[in-house]
Design an enzyme around this catalytic site. Structure first.
Site, PDB file in Angstrom:
ATOM      1  N   MET A 313       0.835  -1.205   0.000  1.00  0.00           N
ATOM      2  CA  MET A 313       0.000   0.000   0.000  1.00  0.00           C
ATOM      3  C   MET A 313       0.870   1.255   0.000  1.00  0.00           C
ATOM      4  O   MET A 313       0.651   2.181  -0.774  1.00  0.00           O
ATOM      5  CB  MET A 313      -0.928   0.015   1.215  1.00  0.00           C
ATOM      6  CG  MET A 313      -2.116  -0.902   1.099  1.00  0.00           C
ATOM      7  SD  MET A 313      -3.117  -0.597  -0.380  1.00  0.00           S
ATOM      8  CE  MET A 313      -4.005   0.856   0.101  1.00  0.00           C
ATOM      9  N   GLU A 391      -2.061  -2.796   9.648  1.00  0.00           N
ATOM     10  CA  GLU A 391      -3.414  -2.496  10.147  1.00  0.00           C
ATOM     11  C   GLU A 391      -3.589  -3.065  11.550  1.00  0.00           C
ATOM     12  O   GLU A 391      -4.281  -4.052  11.781  1.00  0.00           O
ATOM     13  CB  GLU A 391      -4.461  -3.060   9.193  1.00  0.00           C
ATOM     14  CG  GLU A 391      -5.882  -2.592   9.475  1.00  0.00           C
ATOM     15  CD  GLU A 391      -6.135  -1.136   9.102  1.00  0.00           C
ATOM     16  OE1 GLU A 391      -5.260  -0.491   8.509  1.00  0.00           O
ATOM     17  OE2 GLU A 391      -7.205  -0.631   9.465  1.00  0.00           O
ATOM     18  N   LYS A 396      -0.601   1.629  14.697  1.00  0.00           N
ATOM     19  CA  LYS A 396      -1.013   2.915  14.103  1.00  0.00           C
ATOM     20  C   LYS A 396      -1.065   4.031  15.149  1.00  0.00           C
ATOM     21  O   LYS A 396      -0.737   5.178  14.860  1.00  0.00           O
ATOM     22  CB  LYS A 396      -2.341   2.748  13.376  1.00  0.00           C
ATOM     23  CG  LYS A 396      -2.199   1.989  12.043  1.00  0.00           C
ATOM     24  CD  LYS A 396      -3.446   2.104  11.209  1.00  0.00           C
ATOM     25  CE  LYS A 396      -3.381   1.357   9.899  1.00  0.00           C
ATOM     26  NZ  LYS A 396      -2.435   1.866   8.911  1.00  0.00           N
ATOM     27  N   SER A 418      -8.277   1.216   7.105  1.00  0.00           N
ATOM     28  CA  SER A 418      -9.577   0.884   6.509  1.00  0.00           C
ATOM     29  C   SER A 418     -10.569   0.458   7.579  1.00  0.00           C
ATOM     30  O   SER A 418     -11.749   0.274   7.303  1.00  0.00           O
ATOM     31  CB  SER A 418      -9.403  -0.261   5.505  1.00  0.00           C
ATOM     32  OG  SER A 418      -8.762  -1.357   6.134  1.00  0.00           O
ATOM     33  N   HIS A 439      -8.241   6.829   2.676  1.00  0.00           N
ATOM     34  CA  HIS A 439      -8.360   5.380   2.495  1.00  0.00           C
ATOM     35  C   HIS A 439      -8.209   5.048   1.025  1.00  0.00           C
ATOM     36  O   HIS A 439      -9.133   5.234   0.244  1.00  0.00           O
ATOM     37  CB  HIS A 439      -9.712   4.906   3.035  1.00  0.00           C
ATOM     38  CG  HIS A 439      -9.934   3.429   2.865  1.00  0.00           C
ATOM     39  ND1 HIS A 439     -11.165   2.880   2.657  1.00  0.00           N
ATOM     40  CD2 HIS A 439      -9.057   2.387   2.859  1.00  0.00           C
ATOM     41  CE1 HIS A 439     -11.049   1.567   2.528  1.00  0.00           C
ATOM     42  NE2 HIS A 439      -9.774   1.248   2.654  1.00  0.00           N
ATOM     43  N   ASN A 489     -16.787  -0.241   2.806  1.00  0.00           N
ATOM     44  CA  ASN A 489     -16.675  -1.481   3.597  1.00  0.00           C
ATOM     45  C   ASN A 489     -17.850  -1.653   4.554  1.00  0.00           C
ATOM     46  O   ASN A 489     -18.242  -2.765   4.857  1.00  0.00           O
ATOM     47  CB  ASN A 489     -15.358  -1.495   4.367  1.00  0.00           C
ATOM     48  CG  ASN A 489     -14.185  -1.785   3.445  1.00  0.00           C
ATOM     49  OD1 ASN A 489     -14.377  -2.245   2.324  1.00  0.00           O
ATOM     50  ND2 ASN A 489     -12.980  -1.460   3.897  1.00  0.00           N
TER      51      ASN A 489
END
Ligand code: T1G
Length: 709
Positions: A313, A391, A396, A418, A439, A489
């Site tokens: 990513m 994630e 984070k 996300s 995102h 999502n």
């Protein structure tokens, strides 16, 4: 030069040449007033004996970029019609030369085909993209272009809908000259030269009078072309109609062919798939407008970007900015991870160069803007820093806390999470006003969708700046509020829940995916999870379970968790919901057995009468219902925003316009009744089938999502 200004078209004179200039910002779209202005200018040219030639051009940044798409929702196309203008131009008896620049598209290109010649700046892009709006070139393109460049090249060009460069257009034969500068002068010179030839007795070239290659236009030729187009059920109507119009050009006179084309155009204009595509065209642009934000707000300069995390990513995110010429510093914890990340980006660029999509110089230039580092302090001069770390909440939080300390005052800090709470990460950073979510969707350098998640304390200037930089890097940005899963999502939850319940009830992954793909979704739920990773999907459910955020339903998403436990992580392990030979998905009895066992364990009654209709309704109506909740909660500003998310990020068929546009075509009342019906059939203990208040209100009031402000 004298000039006469009429509405949106100006006639001026340069010696014996009349200059007609259209001025309808921002893209000189052909509106009714533009056509009225042109007719007035053409009348004056016809009456003025001193004018022996004409140049047709536009003010602003581009020659006409097409008809005004917003006119197509009117019951009738306002007159004067495009073809009336073209007929006057071709009957004028004086040479007209089009001076082309910018993006000459659709009705703009068609307008130029009714001129005697076309001169273009070298930087010009030219195209007939109507097919991408579910339309066809409706102002003579299907009749004139084949006369200029031949049947096959014209059909290929119109059914693909992609623009070409001025050099390519010259080679194809539908423009006459390419110039590096002095466009108006060169077009004027050509117009005067044509007038001199006319005065010497040479007849003017009138496109509609040119012969068409009937010999090549055999029934077999056209049948083969029609069969090459997408199926009607998959949005192939417009392309097939284009082929039919060119066939009509071979069979009939120009005049009759124009009538045929107009009938086909009106049919397309009034079709659900064109309405859907036009809806998305405007929705994507509307999504960039933030309610309550003053237009023209001063933005924070973004001269340098930082990315934390050199994984897939992070590398993809970095490429977006490098492609736009913005320097990027990428950070990772250790040298090995950093070098791997830098290497992946280099390989991506080299692969693009090998395919001819980039020159070697472009690769060198972009990589020259890209630097790796291990120390977060290297991000101290960045204007925007995006964290794309693993994630995990703890990781984070740590990263955002560090960024709050090292980023310079005024720098924007964004998280690519996300699933995590943006407001929580914002507080941890210590600079919630500078903080928001960005995102990206994997692969981040390819997928156009970007969900921009505004935190409770995000400064409006930060939001506006990120929306602007999103456009600069070619993203289709949609603002989301803070909630689990944001827009896309969150709507996916009910969709995947029902897909799994259907597995327990006796449908196979292939039947479910087949039913969903038959309505146009790019990929059914199970093939999608196998591609993204069963382990990734299972992790989301497991994390939600740990957070106590799952419904009190023991059978909730048990299949994905079981397949994960079995190590069936999807394509990357050659087994998930399917078995894989390369990328080919093959149904696997082992999965059937897993579902049978789980159904027995959780007391789910299996049956063999599950229809495709039930699959589509049970998966997609809860998705639409959640979209309605997202709107009533203010998570998304508009139904069109939700549609852009799903069309750009989740493979929802663009020719259905997105889930909310599609819901309007089906009817909120129909969807509401179906949800209530499934609630009665399966029970509604967990509220899965309760229509959202907004959906119920639209249903009872016989209104649509498009009626919402
Ligand atoms: N009609 C109406 N509005 C249009 C428009 C159009 N054709 N094109 C752009 N706009 C608006 C757009 O909504 C936005 O508005 C602003 O202009 C700037 O656009 C009879 C049937 C030309 C490449 O399909 O591809 O001709 O948001 O943000 O990024 O045969 O616009 O500012 O209020 O996209 O610089 C065929 C569509 C029509 C071209 C410029 N033509 N436009 O891109 O700016 S059908 C097209 C584009 C037709 C005839 C047929 C792009 C662009 P707002 P933008 P951009």
């Amino acid at each position: 030069m004298s000039s006469l200004v009429t509405s949106l078209a100006t006639l001026s004179k340069n010696g014996s040449t009349g200059i007609i200039e259209i001025n309808n910002p921002p893209v000189n779209a052909s509106s009714q007033k533009v056509r009225q202005g042109m007719m007035e200018c053409l009348r004056l040219v016809a009456e003025d004996k001193a004018i022996t030639s004409v140049v047709l051009t536009c003010a602003g940044r581009t020659f006409m970029a097409g008809a005004d798409i917003s006119e197509f929702d009117l019951p009738e196309l306002p007159r004067p019609d495009y073809n009336e203008v073209h007929a006057v131009m071709e009957a004028l008896g004086k040479p007209i030369v089009a001076a082309l620049f910018g993006t000459v598209l659709g009705g703009g290109l068609e307008l130029s085909l009714s001129c005697q010649a076309r001169v273009a700046l070298a930087s010009t892009k030219l195209g007939l993209p109507e097919v991408k709006l579910g339309l066809l070139p409706g102002s003579g393109g299907t009749q004139r272009l084949p006369r200029l460049i031949g049947l096959a090249p014209a059909i290929d060009f119109m059914t693909a809908g992609n623009p070409v460069s001025a050099a390519q257009a010259l080679k194809m034969g539908f423009i006459d000259k390419v110039v590096d500068d002095g466009l108006l002068e060169q077009a004027t010179a050509m117009a005067q030269a044509l007038a001199e030839k006319q005065a010497a007795g040479e007849p003017l070239r009138v496109t509609s009078k040119l012969p068409i290659d009937k010999a090549s236009g055999t029934p077999a030729f056209f049948e083969e072309y029609r069969n090459k187009q997408a199926p009607l059920a998959k949005g192939g109507s417009a392309a097939r109609q284009i082929v039919r119009c060119v066939e009509a050009a071979c069979e009939q006179s120009f005049e009759d062919g124009i009538i045929f084309e107009r009938t086909a155009f009106i049919d397309r204009k009034n079709s659900a798939d064109s309405r859907a595509l036009r809806h998305l065209f405007f929705a994507e642009r509307e999504a960039t407008r933030i309610p309550g934000l003053a237009a023209g707000m001063e933005l924070r300069p973004i001269r340098k970007v930082g990315v934390v995390g050199a994984g897939t990513m992070g590398g993809g995110i970095a490429m977006n900015f490098l492609n736009a010429g913005i320097p990027v510093t990428i950070i990772d914890l250790n040298q090995e991870a950093l070098q791997r990340g830098l290497g992946i980006v280099r390989k991506n660029y080299e692969a693009s160069a090998a395919k001819g999509r980039l020159t070697a110089d472009q690769v060198t230039q972009r990589l020259g803007l890209f630097h790796g580092a291990l120390d977060m302090a290297e991000l101290g001069d960045c204007d925007l820093v995006i964290e794309a770390a693993f994630e995990s909440l703890e990781i984070k939080k740590s990263v955002c806390k560090q960024l709050g300390a090292v980023c310079k005052p005024g720098a924007i800090i964004a998280s690519n999470t996300s699933t995590l709470d943006i407001d929580l990460l914002a507080e941890v950073s210590g600079r919630p006003a500078d903080f928001l979510g960005m995102h990206f969707f994997s692969p981040a350098n390819v997928m156009r969708l970007l969900e921009v998640v505004r935190g409770a304390k995000t400064d409006p200037q930060v939001l506006a700046t990120v929306m602007a930089i999103a456009k600069k890097i070619g993203k289709s940005a949609v603002v989301s509020g803070v909630c689990f899963g944001f827009i896309g999502n969150r709507m996916l939850e009910g969709y995947l829940r029902e897909a799994e319940l259907l597995l327990l009830e006796g449908a196979s992954p292939a039947q479910i995916d087949g039913a969903i793909e038959a309505i146009g979704m790019a990929m059914g739920p199970h093939r999608m999870i196998d591609m993204a990773g069963v382990d990734v999907a299972a992790k989301v459910v497991i994390e939600q379970d740990k957070a106590g955020a799952l419904p009190n339903d023991p059978s909730y998403r048990v299949v994905v968790r079981k397949l994960n436990e079995l190590g069936r992580h999807g394509q990357k392990t050659s087994a998930g919901y399917y078995r894989y030979q390369g990328r080919t998905a093959i149904e696997d009895d082992a999965v059937w057995k897993v579902c049978e066992e789980l159904a027995q364990k959780y007391g789910v009654k299996r049956r063999d009468n599950i229809s495709d209709k039930e699959i589509v309704e049970r998966c997609l109506y809860p998705l639409i219902n959640e979209g309605a909740r997202i709107l009533e909660e203010g998570i998304a500003y508009r139904p069109g925003d939700v549609d852009v998310v799903w069309a750009q990020g989740y493979g929802f068929p663009a020719y259905k316009g997105g889930p909310m546009q599609w819901a309007d075509e089906i009817g909120p009342a129909v969807i509401c009744a179906a949800l209530e019906g499934y609630g009665r059939q399966f029970g509604n203990a967990h509220g899965y089938w309760t229509p959202s208040p907004l959906l119920a209100k639209l249903a009872t009031q016989h209104r649509h999502f498009s009626d919402l402000p």
